[in-house]
Design an enzyme around this catalytic site. Structure first.
Site, mmCIF file in Angstrom:
data_model
loop_
_atom_site.group_PDB
_atom_site.id
_atom_site.type_symbol
_atom_site.label_atom_id
_atom_site.label_comp_id
_atom_site.label_asym_id
_atom_site.label_seq_id
_atom_site.Cartn_x
_atom_site.Cartn_y
_atom_site.Cartn_z
ATOM 1 N N TRP A 46 5.626 -16.164 4.650
ATOM 2 C CA TRP A 46 5.338 -16.423 6.070
ATOM 3 C C TRP A 46 3.829 -16.436 6.323
ATOM 4 O O TRP A 46 3.321 -17.155 7.171
ATOM 5 C CB TRP A 46 6.047 -15.357 6.903
ATOM 6 N N LYS A 84 -5.605 -10.248 11.658
ATOM 7 C CA LYS A 84 -6.178 -11.403 12.363
ATOM 8 C C LYS A 84 -7.286 -10.893 13.294
ATOM 9 O O LYS A 84 -8.379 -11.454 13.377
ATOM 10 C CB LYS A 84 -5.119 -12.140 13.198
ATOM 11 N N SER A 135 -1.817 -7.745 8.970
ATOM 12 C CA SER A 135 -0.990 -8.696 9.695
ATOM 13 C C SER A 135 -1.647 -9.149 11.000
ATOM 14 O O SER A 135 -2.793 -9.572 10.986
ATOM 15 C CB SER A 135 0.386 -8.088 9.920
ATOM 16 N N HIS A 153 5.481 -8.186 2.722
ATOM 17 C CA HIS A 153 4.548 -7.986 3.825
ATOM 18 C C HIS A 153 4.338 -6.501 4.136
ATOM 19 O O HIS A 153 5.195 -5.871 4.755
ATOM 20 C CB HIS A 153 5.160 -8.701 5.035
HETATM 21 C C1 GCU Z 1 5.044 -11.859 12.743
HETATM 22 C C2 GCU Z 1 4.083 -12.968 13.063
HETATM 23 C C3 GCU Z 1 2.853 -12.938 12.153
HETATM 24 C C4 GCU Z 1 2.257 -11.553 12.149
HETATM 25 C C5 GCU Z 1 3.310 -10.538 11.806
HETATM 26 C C6 GCU Z 1 2.846 -9.088 11.890
HETATM 27 O O1 GCU Z 1 5.645 -12.101 11.521
HETATM 28 O O2 GCU Z 1 4.757 -14.186 12.969
HETATM 29 O O3 GCU Z 1 1.890 -13.864 12.580
HETATM 30 O O4 GCU Z 1 1.163 -11.500 11.270
HETATM 31 O O5 GCU Z 1 4.379 -10.643 12.720
HETATM 32 O O6 GCU Z 1 1.931 -8.779 12.629
HETATM 33 O O7 GCU Z 1 3.483 -8.267 11.228
#
Ligand code: GCU
Length: 372
Positions: free
Chosen positions: A314, A227, A223, A348
């Site tokens: 998402w 990144k 997540s 997720h």
């Molecule tokens: C939120 C956010 C995402 C991210 C995620 C996470 O949903 O919008 O960009 O990747 O958190 O880190 O779990």
């Protein structure tokens, strides 16, 4: 999954890369990501020192050893202390996965002597004492961290609480690296840049060890931390492989696709992750001079693995796939096809099925290929 848009994406071109011009092309893309997305990684001469704290402990019936290292990063006035939980197979030297964690090293294992973070922690998902780490969270997320499986397959793992590097909150983010003295300019880095720097810092420290394969270090993250792993791996050629899981917007998925999280949403909810210029592309993603397939391409010819989950709309799994496919062309132009992708059912998370595919990929393409 949301229906695909029929909008032409018109991605910035990655055509015509050759081994001869690769280094210049990659440099150009990294500059664009620095200026428009993540901010500039400062060229600073902070002092980095490392020590071991506590005793080395046998784990997994003696097949592994767990250590705790402490990295201190100082600008001469202030310092930031980063706790590293390092688990290595006894039989080494070993490849090591370097991963940030969301809530503290104590949440990834039930072991009683693993240090709690000293600073700010999120007050969500795992027990905490307000914004202070709590004993009750010990081992809370251990199921997601299959350290024994890694050890049995010959992998080590180094993990660090992301908040040791930059607390994940706009009001507290400067309590880490962003609070140290650094050059001021128009493209300041945010938490993602700091997290990526932290991953590289841990890699460099571990690469000095005799029990670690410096040529087989892997940046991995889920997540938001996926990144950061991608941005770390794109910049730091010392990583032999990069793995992102459900990294989505600002990670492996394409900013131009009008699906899932978009620049407006991410920069509103998490303004401290990016350089301020990124928010200026809200609703005008087509004007970005780079897109995320170039981030995945910047890892070439090193190994890249992108993992998506079908119900994680998402993060736009289709966008993650399209970015990976576009980046594959660059990896192939450089004579490497060590690019993997999976789409599993479900939502997720970084779960057992993800780990299984990731470790299979790493065994085949990073650690067990002497004739590569
Ligand atoms: C939120 C956010 C995402 C991210 C995620 C996470 O949903 O919008 O960009 O990747 O958190 O880190 O779990």
């Amino acid at each position: 999954m949301a229906p695909d848009s029929d909008v032409t994406l018109d991605l910035p071109s990655v055509d015509g890369v050759t081994p001869a011009d690769w280094s210049a092309r990659r440099e150009q893309w990294l500059e664009l990501f620095s200026d428009h997305v993540y901010g500039r990684t400062p060229a600073v001469d902070w002092t980095v020192t490392t020590g071991e704290v506590g005793a080395a402990v046998e784990v997994d019936g003696g097949s592994g050893i767990r250590r705790q290292l402490q990295i201190t990063i100082s600008d001469g006035v202030a310092s930031v202390v980063v706790d590293v939980l390092l688990v290595l197979p006894v039989a080494g030297p070993s490849p090591v996965l370097v991963a940030l964690n969301f809530f503290g090293n104590h949440t990834v294992t039930p072991d009683a002597d693993v240090a709690l973070p000293a600073g700010w922690v999120p007050a969500r998902m795992v027990p905490s004492d307000g914004h202070r780490a709590s004993e009750t969270a010990r081992g809370f997320l251990a199921e997601g961290w299959p350290l024994d499986t890694l050890l049995r397959q010959g992998f080590g793992m180094a993990t660090v609480y992301a908040g040791d590097i930059a607390p994940d909150d706009p009001d507290h983010v400067t309590e880490g690296l962003l609070g140290l003295t650094q050059p001021q300019h128009d493209h300041p880095w945010g938490a993602l840049g700091a997290w990526a720097w932290g991953l590289s810092c841990v890699r460099r420290v571990l690469a000095e060890r005799d029990d670690v394969r410096a040529d087989q270090m892997v940046a991995i993250g889920h997540s938001r931390l996926g990144k950061a792993a991608l941005w770390a791996g794109a910049q730091d050629e010392g990583f032999a492989a990069v793995v992102s899981n459900n990294s989505g917007c600002g990670g492996a998925s394409l900013s131009r696709r009008p699906v899932g999280e978009r620049v407006a949403a991410i920069t509103t909810s998490f303004p401290h992750w990016f350089t301020p210029a990124f928010a200026g592309y809200a609703g005008r993603e087509h004007a970005l001079p780079v897109d995320q397939h170039q981030l995945l391409a910047s890892i070439a010819p090193r190994a890249l693995y992108v993992a998506s989950a079908a119900e994680d709309e998402w993060a736009d799994p289709v966008g993650e796939y399209l970015a990976t496919a576009a980046a594959l062309e660059v990896h192939q132009a450089l004579g490497s096809a060590r690019v993997g992708y999976h789409l599993r059912p479900g939502g997720h998370a970084l779960g057992p099925e993800d780990w299984e595919h990731v470790l299979t990929f790493l065994r085949h393409h990073v650690t067990a290929a002497p004739d590569r």
